[in-house]
Design a protein around this motif. Structure first.
Motif, PDB file in Angstrom:
ATOM      1  N   TRP A   1      95.166  77.153  18.152  1.00 22.40           N
ATOM      2  CA  TRP A   1      95.042  78.554  17.737  1.00 22.40           C
ATOM      3  C   TRP A   1      95.745  78.688  16.398  1.00 22.40           C
ATOM      4  CZ3 TRP A   1      96.296  82.168  22.533  1.00 22.40           C
ATOM      5  CH2 TRP A   1      95.360  81.920  23.546  1.00 22.40           C
ATOM      6  N   GLU A   2      94.969  78.913  15.345  1.00 20.59           N
ATOM      7  CA  GLU A   2      95.515  79.078  14.004  1.00 20.59           C
ATOM      8  C   GLU A   2      95.659  80.562  13.682  1.00 20.59           C
ATOM      9  OE1 GLU A   2      93.065  77.091  11.178  1.00 20.59           O
ATOM     10  OE2 GLU A   2      93.066  75.191  12.256  1.00 20.59           O
ATOM     11  N   TYR A   3      96.760  80.914  13.011  1.00 15.10           N
ATOM     12  CA  TYR A   3      97.027  82.311  12.682  1.00 15.10           C
ATOM     13  C   TYR A   3      97.102  82.485  11.174  1.00 15.10           C
ATOM     14  CZ  TYR A   3      98.473  82.213  17.572  1.00 15.10           C
ATOM     15  OH  TYR A   3      98.515  82.027  18.930  1.00 15.10           O
ATOM     16  N   ASP A   4      96.425  83.526  10.676  1.00 13.16           N
ATOM     17  CA  ASP A   4      96.511  83.863   9.259  1.00 13.16           C
ATOM     18  C   ASP A   4      97.646  84.866   9.079  1.00 13.16           C
ATOM     19  OD1 ASP A   4      96.047  84.082   6.591  1.00 13.16           O
ATOM     20  OD2 ASP A   4      94.245  85.328   6.769  1.00 13.16           O
ATOM     21  N   GLN A   5      98.844  84.393   9.379  1.00 15.15           N
ATOM     22  CA  GLN A   5     100.027  85.251   9.359  1.00 15.15           C
ATOM     23  C   GLN A   5     101.214  84.438   8.862  1.00 15.15           C
ATOM     24  OE1 GLN A   5     100.770  87.232  13.099  1.00 15.15           O
ATOM     25  NE2 GLN A   5     102.878  87.740  12.570  1.00 15.15           N
TER      26      GLN A   5
ATOM     27  N   ASN B   1      95.155  73.795   9.680  1.00 15.23           N
ATOM     28  CA  ASN B   1      95.398  74.410   8.376  1.00 15.23           C
ATOM     29  C   ASN B   1      96.872  74.740   8.240  1.00 15.23           C
ATOM     30  OD1 ASN B   1      92.921  74.436   7.034  1.00 15.23           O
ATOM     31  ND2 ASN B   1      92.229  76.234   8.141  1.00 15.23           N
ATOM     32  N   ARG B   2      97.495  74.231   7.211  1.00 13.18           N
ATOM     33  CA  ARG B   2      98.916  74.410   7.018  1.00 13.18           C
ATOM     34  C   ARG B   2      99.209  75.772   6.382  1.00 13.18           C
ATOM     35  NH1 ARG B   2     103.503  71.203   6.686  1.00 13.18           N
ATOM     36  NH2 ARG B   2     105.036  71.811   5.128  1.00 13.18           N
ATOM     37  N   GLU B   3     100.258  76.438   6.866  1.00 15.13           N
ATOM     38  CA  GLU B   3     100.667  77.717   6.296  1.00 15.13           C
ATOM     39  C   GLU B   3     101.197  77.504   4.880  1.00 15.13           C
ATOM     40  OE1 GLU B   3     101.361  81.151   5.146  1.00 15.13           O
ATOM     41  OE2 GLU B   3     100.484  80.986   7.155  1.00 15.13           O
ATOM     42  N   LEU B   4     100.661  78.249   3.927  1.00 13.68           N
ATOM     43  CA  LEU B   4     101.010  78.066   2.521  1.00 13.68           C
ATOM     44  C   LEU B   4     102.474  78.366   2.232  1.00 13.68           C
ATOM     45  CD1 LEU B   4      97.867  79.695   0.867  1.00 13.68           C
ATOM     46  CD2 LEU B   4      98.344  77.255   1.121  1.00 13.68           C
ATOM     47  N   SER B   5     103.085  79.238   3.007  1.00 15.70           N
ATOM     48  CA  SER B   5     104.471  79.625   2.754  1.00 15.70           C
ATOM     49  C   SER B   5     105.457  78.483   3.021  1.00 15.70           C
ATOM     50  CB  SER B   5     104.851  80.827   3.625  1.00 15.70           C
ATOM     51  OG  SER B   5     104.796  80.503   5.003  1.00 15.70           O
TER      52      SER B   5
ATOM     53  N   LYS C   1      85.851  78.811  16.237  1.00 19.69           N
ATOM     54  CA  LYS C   1      85.426  80.203  16.083  1.00 19.69           C
ATOM     55  C   LYS C   1      86.459  80.940  15.259  1.00 19.69           C
ATOM     56  CE  LYS C   1      83.512  84.072  18.747  1.00 19.69           C
ATOM     57  NZ  LYS C   1      83.091  84.515  20.109  1.00 19.69           N
ATOM     58  N   ASP C   2      85.980  81.624  14.213  1.00 16.44           N
ATOM     59  CA  ASP C   2      86.854  82.373  13.316  1.00 16.44           C
ATOM     60  C   ASP C   2      86.804  83.850  13.704  1.00 16.44           C
ATOM     61  OD1 ASP C   2      88.159  83.620  11.176  1.00 16.44           O
ATOM     62  OD2 ASP C   2      87.454  82.109   9.756  1.00 16.44           O
ATOM     63  N   TYR C   3      87.978  84.409  13.995  1.00 15.67           N
ATOM     64  CA  TYR C   3      88.073  85.801  14.416  1.00 15.67           C
ATOM     65  C   TYR C   3      88.560  86.712  13.284  1.00 15.67           C
ATOM     66  CZ  TYR C   3      87.601  83.998  19.185  1.00 15.67           C
ATOM     67  OH  TYR C   3      87.155  83.369  20.330  1.00 15.67           O
ATOM     68  N   GLY C   4      88.665  86.183  12.078  1.00 15.07           N
ATOM     69  CA  GLY C   4      89.134  86.969  10.935  1.00 15.07           C
ATOM     70  C   GLY C   4      90.595  86.733  10.660  1.00 15.07           C
ATOM     71  N   ASP C   5      91.473  87.265  11.508  1.00  9.84           N
ATOM     72  CA  ASP C   5      92.910  87.085  11.323  1.00  9.84           C
ATOM     73  C   ASP C   5      93.427  85.826  12.012  1.00  9.84           C
ATOM     74  OD1 ASP C   5      93.070  89.397   9.838  1.00  9.84           O
ATOM     75  OD2 ASP C   5      93.518  90.662  11.575  1.00  9.84           O
ATOM     76  N   TYR C   6      92.585  85.191  12.797  1.00  6.84           N
ATOM     77  CA  TYR C   6      92.988  83.948  13.442  1.00  6.84           C
ATOM     78  C   TYR C   6      91.738  83.124  13.760  1.00  6.84           C
ATOM     79  CZ  TYR C   6      91.813  86.507  17.753  1.00  6.84           C
ATOM     80  OH  TYR C   6      91.182  87.240  18.718  1.00  6.84           O
ATOM     81  N   LYS C   7      91.957  81.849  14.022  1.00 12.06           N
ATOM     82  CA  LYS C   7      90.859  80.924  14.285  1.00 12.06           C
ATOM     83  C   LYS C   7      91.232  80.044  15.475  1.00 12.06           C
ATOM     84  CE  LYS C   7      88.204  77.190  12.047  1.00 12.06           C
ATOM     85  NZ  LYS C   7      88.018  76.420  10.796  1.00 12.06           N
TER      86      LYS C   7
ATOM     87  N   LYS D   1     104.051  82.273  10.914  1.00  9.59           N
ATOM     88  CA  LYS D   1     103.661  82.038  12.298  1.00  9.59           C
ATOM     89  C   LYS D   1     102.964  80.685  12.410  1.00  9.59           C
ATOM     90  CE  LYS D   1     101.310  84.194  16.258  1.00  9.59           C
ATOM     91  NZ  LYS D   1     102.510  84.086  17.129  1.00  9.59           N
ATOM     92  N   ASP D   2     103.551  79.776  13.166  1.00  5.23           N
ATOM     93  CA  ASP D   2     102.985  78.449  13.325  1.00  5.23           C
ATOM     94  C   ASP D   2     101.799  78.469  14.280  1.00  5.23           C
ATOM     95  OD1 ASP D   2     104.798  77.224  11.630  1.00  5.23           O
ATOM     96  OD2 ASP D   2     106.237  76.810  13.224  1.00  5.23           O
ATOM     97  N   ASP D   3     100.918  77.482  14.103  1.00  2.00           N
ATOM     98  CA  ASP D   3      99.800  77.337  15.020  1.00  2.00           C
ATOM     99  C   ASP D   3     100.310  77.017  16.426  1.00  2.00           C
ATOM    100  OD1 ASP D   3      98.250  77.604  12.774  1.00  2.00           O
ATOM    101  OD2 ASP D   3      97.694  75.490  12.648  1.00  2.00           O
ATOM    102  N   ASP D   4      99.554  77.436  17.418  1.00  2.00           N
ATOM    103  CA  ASP D   4      99.792  77.018  18.804  1.00  2.00           C
ATOM    104  C   ASP D   4      98.828  75.881  19.117  1.00  2.00           C
ATOM    105  OD1 ASP D   4     101.826  78.855  19.584  1.00  2.00           O
ATOM    106  OD2 ASP D   4     100.323  80.437  19.742  1.00  2.00           O
TER     107      ASP D   4
END
Length: 262
Positions: free
Chosen positions: A94-98, A139-143, A68-74, A101-104
């Motif tokens: 729990w993936e974060y679009d931030q 999904n890996r954080e691009l930074s 489920k995609d919540y916009g700022d996190y999935k 911030k690493d996934d939990d």
């Protein structure tokens, strides 16, 4: 973010890239477009995992998958159904679009009757005996990487960008990763993962890419471990997008139930 807003954003993003000359698209832009592809507000499907030993012996596993995609996190959860030795195992992400911030991630093992959190270097470990690591499953954080375009090549008849990803953290399992990203839909259809000695260790192949309910979907993933001779085939079946899913599915408490009906 609503379904309509996401569709409009995806269309606008595609339109911008359509009118830009190829050289103006940086490697970062391409990887970001690949990561941000619309994959439905929710997704439900079945996975069949085939673990193939060097001698050809196969082990089959069946898994149910919900996201489920919540916009700022999935949020994503998987439940292993068969065989008996892994039945009831649950995996929650729990993936974060931030940035930064690493996934939990959590793994529930019924035999131990407790949830184990996967953190730090543990995400470089192989996931449930497959040839995919915990990091590969999200999904890996691009930074975390530097990106460069190596070439433009054709793979399986599709025009692709060949992108190298080099992590800032030199202690990671992979010294670099190379992906071939399709130009028409930004899906990675081939990957090469190099170990710390800069030797090619694993090869990813993605097949059976098609549109389902207007959403580009990859249905077959194969990871070959060149060092061990072991490989893993993941096949996606019975895919449903944008079905209503209760938030309670994506909690640590739900892992202990070990199963979710479709």
């Amino acid at each position: 973010m609503t379904y309509l807003k996401k569709i409009l954003l995806a269309c606008a993003f595609a339109a911008v890239f359509a009118v830009l000359p190829v050289f103006s698209q940086t490697a970062y832009d391409i990887m970001k477009a690949s990561r941000d592809r619309y994959e439905g507000d929710t997704a439900v499907y079945e996975m069949q995992m085939t673990l193939i030993a060097k001698n050809g012996t196969k082990r089959l596993r069946e898994v149910s998958y919900f996201s489920k995609d919540y916009g700022d996190y999935k949020r994503t959860v998987m439940f292993f159904l068969t065989p008996k030795d892994v039945s009831g195992v649950g995996y929650l992400v729990w993936e974060y679009d931030q940035e930064g911030k690493d996934d939990d991630t959590w793994l529930y093992m019924p035999a131990m009757k407790k949830v184990r959190r996967i953190a730090g270097s543990g995400k470089d470990d192989y996931f449930m005996g497959t040839d995919f690591t915990y990091n590969d499953m999200g999904n890996r954080e691009l930074s975390k990487d530097d990106f460069s375009i190596l070439a433009e090549e054709t793979v399986d008849g599709f025009a692709c960008w060949k992108i190298r990803c080099v992590p800032h953290d030199t202690t990671e399992r992979n010294s670099s990763r190379v992906y071939w990203i399709r130009k028409d839909n930004y899906i990675a259809i081939k990957g090469e993962l190099y170990n710390r000695q800069k030797n090619l260790e694993r090869v990813l192949s993605v097949k059976d890419v098609e549109q389902i309910d207007g959403i580009w979907t990859a249905k077959t993933f194969s990871m070959e471990n060149l060092a061990s001779g072991h490989s893993t085939l993941i096949e996606i079946k019975n895919i449903t997008y944008n079905k209503s899913l209760d938030d309670s599915i994506f909690t640590v408490a739900s892992l202990e139930k070990g199963r979710m009906g479709r």
